[in-house]
Design an enzyme around this catalytic site. Structure first.
Site, PDB file in Angstrom:
ATOM      1  N   VAL A  65     110.937  73.879  17.994  1.00  0.00           N
ATOM      2  CA  VAL A  65     111.897  73.934  19.104  1.00  0.00           C
ATOM      3  C   VAL A  65     112.657  75.263  19.095  1.00  0.00           C
ATOM      4  CG1 VAL A  65     113.889  72.822  20.199  1.00  0.00           C
ATOM      5  CG2 VAL A  65     112.071  71.430  19.202  1.00  0.00           C
ATOM      6  N   CYS A  66     113.022  75.747  17.904  1.00  0.00           N
ATOM      7  CA  CYS A  66     113.756  77.015  17.826  1.00  0.00           C
ATOM      8  C   CYS A  66     112.906  78.164  18.362  1.00  0.00           C
ATOM      9  CB  CYS A  66     114.167  77.304  16.381  1.00  0.00           C
ATOM     10  SG  CYS A  66     115.326  76.094  15.716  1.00  0.00           S
ATOM     11  N   THR A  67     111.632  78.145  18.045  1.00  0.00           N
ATOM     12  CA  THR A  67     110.738  79.203  18.535  1.00  0.00           C
ATOM     13  C   THR A  67     110.655  79.158  20.052  1.00  0.00           C
ATOM     14  OG1 THR A  67     109.474  79.188  16.472  1.00  0.00           O
ATOM     15  CG2 THR A  67     108.390  80.123  18.410  1.00  0.00           C
TER      16      THR A  67
END
Length: 161
Positions: free
Chosen positions: A53-55
């Site tokens: 999700v962060c990517t």
């Protein structure tokens, strides 16, 4: 979990080490929030480099940097990983915004987003050109993130005339 700053209050100042990928160079330097006065700043706290999700979140913001620039805003990603990890993450995904290392989570605590286990809660704080907190979103679970369109809409409402 502490509540952190409230809308309309001055944003907690901080200085964190970090780096920015420009072409093939990763420029390392300290970033101080108060030094960015005069422009809006989007602080995007995220749990970890190279996580799914962060990517997606940071790739979305990086590919939309022109939108933020058009609104006279900077975007800073902040997580507990060190600058070496941030450099690898930025190079691996072509991330063009500053990635800052809050390894001791002091800044996350000041903003009320430090979390046991995951390190920090996924959250976004929009700081006005005057250094005042204008909008924030703190995720409970962190499986989704605030879109570029949502942030642009919020930023367009806080620009100074």
């Amino acid at each position: 979990m502490a509540s952190g700053p409230h809308i309309g209050q001055p944003a907690p100042d901080f200085t964190l080490p970090g780096g920015t990928l420009t072409d093939d160079t990763f420029e390392r330097r300290d970033h101080t929030l108060s030094a960015a006065r005069g422009r809006a700043v989007v602080l995007a706290f995220y749990p970890g480099d190279n996580t799914t999700v962060c990517t997606k979140q940071l790739c979305s913001y990086s590919s939309g940097l022109e939108t933020f620039e058009g609104l006279d805003a900077e975007v800073w990603g902040i997580s507990p990983q060190g600058v070496d990890s941030h450099e690898s993450f930025a190079r691996g995904h072509g991330l063009r915004m500053p990635l800052l290392a809050d390894t001791g989570r002091e800044t996350a605590r000041a903003y009320g987003v430090a979390a046991p286990g995951i390190g920090v809660r996924r959250s976004v704080f929009l700081i006005g050109p005057d250094g005042v907190l204008r909008w924030k979103h703190v995720a409970l679970l962190g499986a989704t993130f605030q879109s570029l369109d949502t942030l642009a809409q919020q930023l367009s409402g806080i620009r100074t005339p």
